[in-house]
Design a protein around this motif. Structure first.
Motif, PDB file in Angstrom:
ATOM      1  N   SER A  52       0.826  -1.200   0.000  1.00  0.00           N
ATOM      2  CA  SER A  52       0.000   0.000   0.000  1.00  0.00           C
ATOM      3  C   SER A  52       0.864   1.255   0.000  1.00  0.00           C
ATOM      4  O   SER A  52       0.597   2.215  -0.723  1.00  0.00           O
ATOM      5  N   PHE A  53       1.931   1.233   0.791  1.00  0.00           N
ATOM      6  CA  PHE A  53       2.837   2.386   0.877  1.00  0.00           C
ATOM      7  C   PHE A  53       3.472   2.680  -0.479  1.00  0.00           C
ATOM      8  O   PHE A  53       3.543   3.840  -0.900  1.00  0.00           O
ATOM      9  N   PHE A  54       3.943   1.641  -1.157  1.00  0.00           N
ATOM     10  CA  PHE A  54       4.615   1.839  -2.441  1.00  0.00           C
ATOM     11  C   PHE A  54       3.652   2.235  -3.560  1.00  0.00           C
ATOM     12  O   PHE A  54       4.082   2.712  -4.611  1.00  0.00           O
ATOM     13  N   PHE A  55       2.370   2.042  -3.334  1.00  0.00           N
ATOM     14  CA  PHE A  55       1.390   2.537  -4.307  1.00  0.00           C
ATOM     15  C   PHE A  55       1.050   4.002  -4.047  1.00  0.00           C
ATOM     16  O   PHE A  55       0.924   4.798  -4.976  1.00  0.00           O
ATOM     17  N   ILE A  56       0.937   4.366  -2.783  1.00  0.00           N
ATOM     18  CA  ILE A  56       0.489   5.722  -2.431  1.00  0.00           C
ATOM     19  C   ILE A  56       1.603   6.752  -2.572  1.00  0.00           C
ATOM     20  O   ILE A  56       1.393   7.843  -3.123  1.00  0.00           O
ATOM     21  N   ARG A 114       3.329   1.309 -11.586  1.00  0.00           N
ATOM     22  CA  ARG A 114       1.925   1.489 -11.978  1.00  0.00           C
ATOM     23  C   ARG A 114       1.324   2.726 -11.309  1.00  0.00           C
ATOM     24  O   ARG A 114       0.513   3.438 -11.910  1.00  0.00           O
ATOM     25  N   SER A 115       1.733   2.985 -10.092  1.00  0.00           N
ATOM     26  CA  SER A 115       1.261   4.181  -9.395  1.00  0.00           C
ATOM     27  C   SER A 115       1.696   5.444 -10.127  1.00  0.00           C
ATOM     28  O   SER A 115       0.903   6.383 -10.291  1.00  0.00           O
ATOM     29  N   VAL A 116       2.951   5.475 -10.577  1.00  0.00           N
ATOM     30  CA  VAL A 116       3.457   6.634 -11.325  1.00  0.00           C
ATOM     31  C   VAL A 116       2.669   6.824 -12.623  1.00  0.00           C
ATOM     32  O   VAL A 116       2.240   7.940 -12.949  1.00  0.00           O
ATOM     33  N   PHE A 117       2.473   5.732 -13.352  1.00  0.00           N
ATOM     34  CA  PHE A 117       1.745   5.826 -14.621  1.00  0.00           C
ATOM     35  C   PHE A 117       0.302   6.283 -14.404  1.00  0.00           C
ATOM     36  O   PHE A 117      -0.227   7.089 -15.169  1.00  0.00           O
ATOM     37  N   GLN A 118      -0.331   5.771 -13.357  1.00  0.00           N
ATOM     38  CA  GLN A 118      -1.708   6.166 -13.071  1.00  0.00           C
ATOM     39  C   GLN A 118      -1.794   7.617 -12.599  1.00  0.00           C
ATOM     40  O   GLN A 118      -2.800   8.292 -12.818  1.00  0.00           O
ATOM     41  N   ALA A 119      -0.722   8.094 -11.943  1.00  0.00           N
ATOM     42  CA  ALA A 119      -0.681   9.495 -11.518  1.00  0.00           C
ATOM     43  C   ALA A 119      -0.676  10.431 -12.720  1.00  0.00           C
ATOM     44  O   ALA A 119      -1.203  11.546 -12.659  1.00  0.00           O
TER      45      ALA A 119
END
Length: 425
Positions: A52-56, A114-119
């Motif tokens: 969760s941390f690495f996604f947020i 994936r978090s970066v791309f979704q951002a």
């Protein structure tokens, strides 16, 4: 320079929108598959907390930068680029799974990328809407987006859980690639208007805008108390957000389908609650209703923690009730903010609330893991629920919440046209 949407651009947007719904479905499947894989293979609250941390965290860092890029670059090319990179990342993970290389660190890296791309993807897609959809249709499109997203988030876990029963993790991940190509076809065929930035526009530093927003908040009695309560509530719901899969797997010996069933519960409630808020034109006694709804939500949180062994229908129904409350809380919160915040300050105030909520979320995610190992998931859920009820009552009785003046602005901003933060993220 403002772009005027036409009926032609609207038709093109609808084809683009259809593709994006498939893309969202693929993302939901990937999220479920990865979280369940980590849950089943590690049975570790710490691992799920770090996931969760690495996604947020990357989102917090990248969001401000991504917003600037989405305004300055060709939006069509930007969407194609980040979506292609996200699909390529999934292909790499599939290949690593196929050869048996399933290092947890690699999965964390995958989640972060994936978090970066979704951002980048999220603000860019949102920015496309007003350039292609006529103003008189914005409200309906926003409503359609909310409803369709809710349905996709309802279907996603069910599809992912079913796939994992019959095929392997790497095979289930191909869903992301298939939906990527489905979304890519209309994206290539449409024309997304380019927006020119006025060079003479007044520029303010982020620091200046942030300070001005804080100053605006402090001048309206009760607003800072409301935002502080929202921040605390978001912090306290991190355990259920991060550890729900482990709660079902370890505490109740659940499998993929049973976890999918539970995940569908809260989304079912959200859809039902959203329908109520759609038909409810006006909310009186906003603060008391918000407080009551938050207490009910936290009581549901406690009931879930005390669920009898493998009582999945019971947990599902509790999740439905909790999900039903969420749109009511968030709608009232949005209405309060739209009513009391001056129009010319609204954007920066919204960004302050979002920033505060996001900053405390990764902290909560990190703390959840060690606390769950120390206390147990059941005790952590129950303690968070009790604290949630206590914080809500305390803030109502001893803060400035009851001093909120809803007559500061009588001409409210239409909810469908404003990206307003929610009290519960």
């Amino acid at each position: 320079m403002e772009v005027k949407p036409t009926n032609s651009s609207f038709r093109q947007y609808m084809s683009f929108w259809g593709g994006q719904m498939f893309s969202l479905l693929g993302s939901m499947v990937v999220h479920f598959v990865i979280i369940w894989y980590l849950t089943e293979t590690t049975e570790s609250a710490l691992v799920l907390a770090f996931a969760s941390f690495f996604f947020i965290l990357p989102m917090i860092v990248v969001f401000p930068i991504a917003g600037v890029f989405s305004d300055r670059l060709d939006r069509k090319k930007l969407i194609i680029t980040v979506d292609s990179l996200q699909a390529a990342t999934t292909v790499v993970l599939i290949l690593l799974f196929a050869i048996g290389y399933t290092n947890i660190g690699i999965i964390f890296l995958f989640i972060a990328l994936r978090s970066v791309f979704q951002a980048f993807h999220q603000p860019t897609v949102n920015a496309v809407i007003p350039t292609m959809v006529p103003k008189e249709k914005l409200s309906r499109i926003n409503g359609l987006n909310f409803l369709a997203s809710g349905v996709i988030q309802l279907i996603g876990p069910a599809l992912a859980g079913t796939l994992l029963i019959f095929i392997s993790v790497e095979q289930a991940l191909w869903t992301d690639i298939i939906t990527f190509f489905i979304a890519l076809v209309p994206l290539i065929l449409i024309t997304i208007p380019k927006v020119k930035i006025e060079k003479e526009a007044k520029e303010e530093s982020f620091k200046e805008e942030f300070k001005d927003g804080i100053k605006s908040l402090r001048t309206i009695p009760g607003v800072m108390s409301l935002l502080f309560m929202a921040m605390l509530i978001n912090f306290l719901i991190q355990p259920i957000s991060v550890l729900s899969s482990l709660f079902i797997y370890s505490n109740h010996a659940g499998n993929e389908l049973e976890y999918a069933f539970i995940s569908m519960g809260i989304q079912t409630g959200i859809i039902c609650g959203a329908l109520v808020t759609t038909f409810k034109k006006q909310w009186k006694n906003k603060i008391p209703i918000t407080i009551i709804c938050l207490i009910i939500f936290m009581i549901g949180y406690a009931f879930m923690s005390l669920a009898p062994y493998r009582a999945f229908l019971y947990i599902f129904l509790v999740n439905v009730s909790m999900g039903f409350i969420l749109p009511i809380i968030n709608t009232i919160f949005q209405t309060i903010m739209q009513t009391i915040i001056p129009h010319e300050k609204f954007g920066r105030v919204s960004s302050i609330d979002s920033t505060l909520s996001m900053l405390i979320t990764p902290i909560g995610a990190l703390i959840v893991g060690p606390l769950a190992e120390l206390m147990g998931i059941t005790n952590l859920f129950l303690s968070s629920a009790v604290l949630g009820v206590s914080v809500t009552i305390f803030m109502y009785l001893f803060s400035g919440l009851r001093k909120l003046d809803f007559k500061v602005i009588t001409d409210t901003i239409p909810a469908s046209e404003v990206d307003t933060p929610s009290i519960i993220e």
